[in-house]
Design an enzyme around this catalytic site. Structure first.
Site, PDB file in Angstrom:
ATOM      1  N   ASP A  34      17.008 121.385  69.329  1.00 44.02           N
ATOM      2  CA  ASP A  34      17.561 120.507  70.241  1.00 44.02           C
ATOM      3  C   ASP A  34      18.631 121.082  71.103  1.00 44.02           C
ATOM      4  O   ASP A  34      19.361 121.982  70.749  1.00 44.02           O
ATOM      5  CB  ASP A  34      18.217 119.360  69.651  1.00 44.02           C
ATOM      6  CG  ASP A  34      18.227 117.991  70.421  1.00 44.02           C
ATOM      7  OD1 ASP A  34      17.242 117.256  70.290  1.00 44.02           O
ATOM      8  OD2 ASP A  34      18.738 118.064  71.648  1.00 44.02           O
ATOM      9  N   LYS A  39      24.377 117.436  68.045  1.00 46.09           N
ATOM     10  CA  LYS A  39      23.278 116.776  67.151  1.00 46.09           C
ATOM     11  C   LYS A  39      22.964 117.825  66.426  1.00 46.09           C
ATOM     12  O   LYS A  39      22.872 117.502  65.170  1.00 46.09           O
ATOM     13  CB  LYS A  39      22.190 116.426  68.197  1.00 46.09           C
ATOM     14  CG  LYS A  39      21.321 115.341  67.631  1.00 46.09           C
ATOM     15  CD  LYS A  39      20.423 114.713  68.642  1.00 46.09           C
ATOM     16  CE  LYS A  39      19.325 113.974  68.023  1.00 46.09           C
ATOM     17  NZ  LYS A  39      18.222 113.509  68.984  1.00 46.09           N
ATOM     18  N   PHE A 155       1.272 108.727  66.618  1.00 47.82           N
ATOM     19  CA  PHE A 155       0.786 107.385  66.292  1.00 47.82           C
ATOM     20  C   PHE A 155       1.893 106.790  65.180  1.00 47.82           C
ATOM     21  O   PHE A 155       1.687 105.945  64.935  1.00 47.82           O
ATOM     22  CB  PHE A 155      -0.341 107.150  66.164  1.00 47.82           C
ATOM     23  CG  PHE A 155      -1.586 107.824  66.963  1.00 47.82           C
ATOM     24  CD1 PHE A 155      -2.013 107.259  68.254  1.00 47.82           C
ATOM     25  CD2 PHE A 155      -2.211 109.015  66.524  1.00 47.82           C
ATOM     26  CE1 PHE A 155      -2.927 107.835  69.109  1.00 47.82           C
ATOM     27  CE2 PHE A 155      -3.191 109.569  67.309  1.00 47.82           C
ATOM     28  CZ  PHE A 155      -3.466 108.867  68.667  1.00 47.82           C
ATOM     29  N   LYS A 227      -3.871 108.767  73.771  1.00 42.12           N
ATOM     30  CA  LYS A 227      -2.544 108.259  73.143  1.00 42.12           C
ATOM     31  C   LYS A 227      -2.018 106.929  74.095  1.00 42.12           C
ATOM     32  O   LYS A 227      -1.734 106.009  73.587  1.00 42.12           O
ATOM     33  CB  LYS A 227      -1.569 109.341  73.276  1.00 42.12           C
ATOM     34  CG  LYS A 227      -0.056 108.908  73.162  1.00 42.12           C
ATOM     35  CD  LYS A 227       0.375 108.328  71.778  1.00 42.12           C
ATOM     36  CE  LYS A 227       1.341 107.695  71.798  1.00 42.12           C
ATOM     37  NZ  LYS A 227       2.218 107.429  70.875  1.00 42.12           N
ATOM     38  N   ALA A 275       1.979  86.774  67.017  1.00 38.20           N
ATOM     39  CA  ALA A 275       2.430  86.171  68.350  1.00 38.20           C
ATOM     40  C   ALA A 275       4.168  86.202  68.111  1.00 38.20           C
ATOM     41  O   ALA A 275       4.609  86.088  66.828  1.00 38.20           O
ATOM     42  CB  ALA A 275       2.243  84.570  68.423  1.00 38.20           C
ATOM     43  N   GLY A 276       4.758  86.289  69.115  1.00 38.96           N
ATOM     44  CA  GLY A 276       6.401  86.286  68.966  1.00 38.96           C
ATOM     45  C   GLY A 276       6.937  86.274  70.329  1.00 38.96           C
ATOM     46  O   GLY A 276       6.410  85.407  71.299  1.00 38.96           O
ATOM     47  N   GLY A 280       8.375  95.192  72.587  1.00 40.69           N
ATOM     48  CA  GLY A 280       9.622  95.938  73.379  1.00 40.69           C
ATOM     49  C   GLY A 280       9.615  97.328  72.392  1.00 40.69           C
ATOM     50  O   GLY A 280       8.605  97.733  72.238  1.00 40.69           O
ATOM     51  N   CYS A 283       8.460 102.886  73.376  1.00 41.42           N
ATOM     52  CA  CYS A 283       6.907 103.209  73.620  1.00 41.42           C
ATOM     53  C   CYS A 283       5.995 102.231  74.455  1.00 41.42           C
ATOM     54  O   CYS A 283       5.769 102.452  75.782  1.00 41.42           O
ATOM     55  CB  CYS A 283       6.160 103.792  72.388  1.00 41.42           C
ATOM     56  SG  CYS A 283       6.853 104.861  71.578  1.00 41.42           S
TER      57      CYS A 283
HETATM   58  C1  UDX Z   1       4.387 101.969  68.916  1.00 39.56           C
HETATM   59  C2  UDX Z   1       2.925 102.301  68.320  1.00 39.56           C
HETATM   60  O1  UDX Z   1       2.436 101.269  67.324  1.00 39.56           O
HETATM   61  C3  UDX Z   1       2.965 103.699  67.904  1.00 39.56           C
HETATM   62  O2  UDX Z   1       1.558 103.873  67.384  1.00 39.56           O
HETATM   63  C4  UDX Z   1       3.386 104.753  69.145  1.00 39.56           C
HETATM   64  O3  UDX Z   1       3.271 105.945  68.529  1.00 39.56           O
HETATM   65  C5  UDX Z   1       4.784 104.127  69.315  1.00 39.56           C
HETATM   66  O4  UDX Z   1       4.733 102.773  70.069  1.00 39.56           O
HETATM   67  P1  UDX Z   1       6.529 101.227  67.732  1.00 39.56           P
HETATM   68  O5  UDX Z   1       7.152 101.094  69.269  1.00 39.56           O
HETATM   69  O6  UDX Z   1       7.217 101.861  66.550  1.00 39.56           O
HETATM   70  O7  UDX Z   1       5.348 102.043  67.610  1.00 39.56           O
HETATM   71  O8  UDX Z   1       6.666  99.806  67.356  1.00 39.56           O
HETATM   72  P2  UDX Z   1       5.336  98.892  67.045  1.00 39.56           P
HETATM   73  O9  UDX Z   1       5.371  98.572  65.323  1.00 39.56           O
HETATM   74  O10 UDX Z   1       4.022  99.051  67.264  1.00 39.56           O
HETATM   75  O11 UDX Z   1       5.621  97.461  67.464  1.00 39.56           O
HETATM   76  C6  UDX Z   1       5.902  97.355  69.101  1.00 39.56           C
HETATM   77  C7  UDX Z   1       6.383  96.182  69.578  1.00 39.56           C
HETATM   78  O12 UDX Z   1       5.211  95.219  69.368  1.00 39.56           O
HETATM   79  C8  UDX Z   1       7.553  95.629  68.437  1.00 39.56           C
HETATM   80  O13 UDX Z   1       8.591  94.904  69.440  1.00 39.56           O
HETATM   81  C9  UDX Z   1       7.007  94.503  67.806  1.00 39.56           C
HETATM   82  O14 UDX Z   1       7.998  93.416  67.294  1.00 39.56           O
HETATM   83  C10 UDX Z   1       5.840  93.980  68.579  1.00 39.56           C
HETATM   84  N1  UDX Z   1       4.770  93.344  67.821  1.00 39.56           N
HETATM   85  C11 UDX Z   1       4.024  94.327  67.110  1.00 39.56           C
HETATM   86  C12 UDX Z   1       4.294  92.060  68.127  1.00 39.56           C
HETATM   87  O15 UDX Z   1       4.964  91.322  68.970  1.00 39.56           O
HETATM   88  N2  UDX Z   1       3.213  91.843  67.420  1.00 39.56           N
HETATM   89  C13 UDX Z   1       2.360  92.524  66.635  1.00 39.56           C
HETATM   90  O16 UDX Z   1       1.624  91.897  66.033  1.00 39.56           O
HETATM   91  C14 UDX Z   1       2.890  93.784  66.444  1.00 39.56           C
END
Ligand code: UDX
Length: 472
Positions: A34, A39, A155, A227, A275-276, A280, A283
């Site tokens: 890095d 860090k 992933f 991806k 649902a939610g 965020g 990614c």
């Molecule tokens: C994601 C991908 O899952 C992963 O494969 C990739 O490499 C990076 O991006 P991450 O950002 O860590 O991973 O979170 P993830 O668990 O996928 O959730 C993403 C967002 O979706 C969160 O805000 C989560 O709360 C929301 N979410 C997820 C929902 O609102 N409903 C769901 O059913 C699943």
């Protein structure tokens, strides 16, 4: 090709650090690079800059032995057979991925190459990045036969990144030459032949010696698209269920039942149908925008993704309206908040819907008391504490004398709260749950005014779809 391989991982963010620790865990010699000296020194001294399950154990196990940290990219390149590029690809103002870090790292690697190297894209990048890296290296005078550029997308989900790495659904290897493909396959061999799962102290997870992860060999372009398309598809699934939730809410059905019914169709599958308040994180928002941009660049109109983004934004607004419908006015109201990170199990607040909602509450004049098991420090960088914003280290303190309690992410800890205690701690027993953590029937029985997403509750009349006719 057998035995340990020398690997350099460039970038010690979520992806780079997890990849470096996991490559060491499966037996390779790893140097994690890095350019942030501070860090690097933290990591060299055993500090872990992120909250990630099993990561401290793995770093502790291998640091100073199979896992080294440095800021010397030249030395790391020369010592490595494979160089994984895991630097940031932030969103630029146009929505496309900003690849300047990748470009800079590629040039520096090129200037250090002293023998055959396999460069591996690990960061999420648009299709054609591979070709660009190749061009950058050639421009720096490196002959073609001294390097290959490949793609091995990650992933990993934050919070479960180590388990996701060591027990993956699949391993995608995009390479154009057999030589590069063989090296990549050798790197993952401890997982693909199951050797790792039989090891003492192996990190537990869904895979085992008799259930090893499949490897998919593809072109580099296909790997790059896999991806982006995976993340865009998952985001689409979330936006889809969120709209279904809104239909359920208006019609008086329960989205949890509907999601169960949908998910039992093996063609759809049960995951990512929660649902939610919208997705965020570092990614999904960035990758959906970047993939849409990639499609545009190659002349394809992917308006579906624009709709996915719009729904995601609207879902936060809808939740906010729900809070308003329960409280009537905002100014001076005391709101307790549980959850600040973009989801449970992480301290990451990047693009967190929870923080957006808190910011909106503050703008409307609410007094917010917030608790998150891990994200307090990072939240403070974006929303500093002050007379209107207080951070506490106990969920019941967040609820103390509040006019309402909001649940904004899905930490396991929130499922285990003493609801009776919450009930008498709150000034009014109003709980507005953006993640559907509790059973509405039970909450009603306990005397809560409980609002959630896409589920009819005792307060159905307060559903914004219905109450909008009466309020403000
Ligand atoms: C994601 C991908 O899952 C992963 O494969 C990739 O490499 C990076 O991006 P991450 O950002 O860590 O991973 O979170 P993830 O668990 O996928 O959730 C993403 C967002 O979706 C969160 O805000 C989560 O709360 C929301 N979410 C997820 C929902 O609102 N409903 C769901 O059913 C699943």
């Amino acid at each position: 090709m057998k035995g340990p391989i020398s690997i350099a991982v460039v970038g010690s963010g979520y992806v780079g650090l997890v990849a470096a620790a996991c490559f060491a865990e499966i037996g390779h010699r790893v140097i994690c690079v890095d350019n942030d000296e501070e860090k690097v020194s933290t990591l060299q001294n055993g500090g872990i800059p992120i909250h990630e399950e099993y990561l401290p154990e793995l770093i502790q196990r291998h640091r100073g032995d199979r896992l080294q940290f440095t800021s010397d990219l030249r030395a790391a390149t020369q010592a490595a057979q494979a160089i994984f590029i895991a630097v940031g690809t932030p969103q630029s103002s146009s929505g496309s991925a900003d690849l300047s870090y990748v470009d800079a790292v590629a040039s520096e690697i090129a200037r250090s190459i002293d023998g055959y190297k396999v460069l591996v894209e690990k960061s999420t990048v648009p299709v054609y990045t591979n070709e660009w890296i190749r061009r950058v290296i050639e421009r720096n005078g490196v002959p073609k036969e001294l390097f290959d550029v490949t793609s091995n997308p990650e992933f990993l989900r934050e919070g479960t990144a180590v388990v996701d790495f060591l027990h993956p659904d699949r391993i995608v290897l995009g390479a154009a030459t057999e030589r590069a493909s063989d090296l990549l396959q050798a790197i993952y061999r401890p997982l693909t032949v199951g050797e790792y799962y039989g090891a003492e102290n192996a990190v537990p997870g869904p895979r085992g010696q008799n259930d090893t992860p499949p490897v998919l060999l593809t072109s580099t372009k296909a790997a790059e698209i896999i991806k982006h398309a995976s993340n865009a598809f998952l985001a689409t699934k979330i936006s889809f269920i969120n709209v279904v939730a809104n239909v359920c809410e208006a019609a008086g059905a329960d989205v949890e039942e509907v999601a169960r019914g949908l998910g039992m169709d093996t063609r759809i599958g049960p995951k990512f149908l929660r649902a939610g308040i919208g997705y965020g994180g570092s990614c999904f928002p960035k990758d959906v925008a970047a993939f849409r941009h990639v499609a545009e660049q190659v002349g394809v109109d992917f308006t579906l993704l624009r709709e996915v983004e719009k729904i995601n934004e609207e879902q936060k607004q809808r939740f906010f309206r729900k809070v308003r419908s329960a409280l009537w006015t905002f100014r001076g109201k005391k709101i307790g908040v549980l959850g600040l990170a973009f989801k449970g199990g992480t301290d990451d607040v990047r693009e967190s819907p929870a923080l957006d909602i808190v910011q909106q509450l503050l703008k409307e004049g609410c007094i917010v008391t917030a608790y998150d098991p891990a994200a307090e420090e990072r939240s403070k960088e974006l929303i500093p504490p002050g007379p209107q914003m207080r951070y506490v280290s106990d969920p019941y303190d967040a609820a103390q004398d509040a006019d309402a309690l909001l649940i904004l992410n899905d930490w396991q800890e929130f499922l285990e709260l003493d609801l009776e205690r919450l009930h008498y701690t709150l000034r009014y027993p109003i709980l507005i749950d953006g993640r559907n953590l509790y059973d509405p029937g039970r909450m009603a029985q306990m005397g809560f005014t409980y609002l959630s997403v896409g589920r009819p509750g005792p307060m159905h009349a307060l559903d914004p779809a219905i109450s909008s006719r009466f309020t403000l």
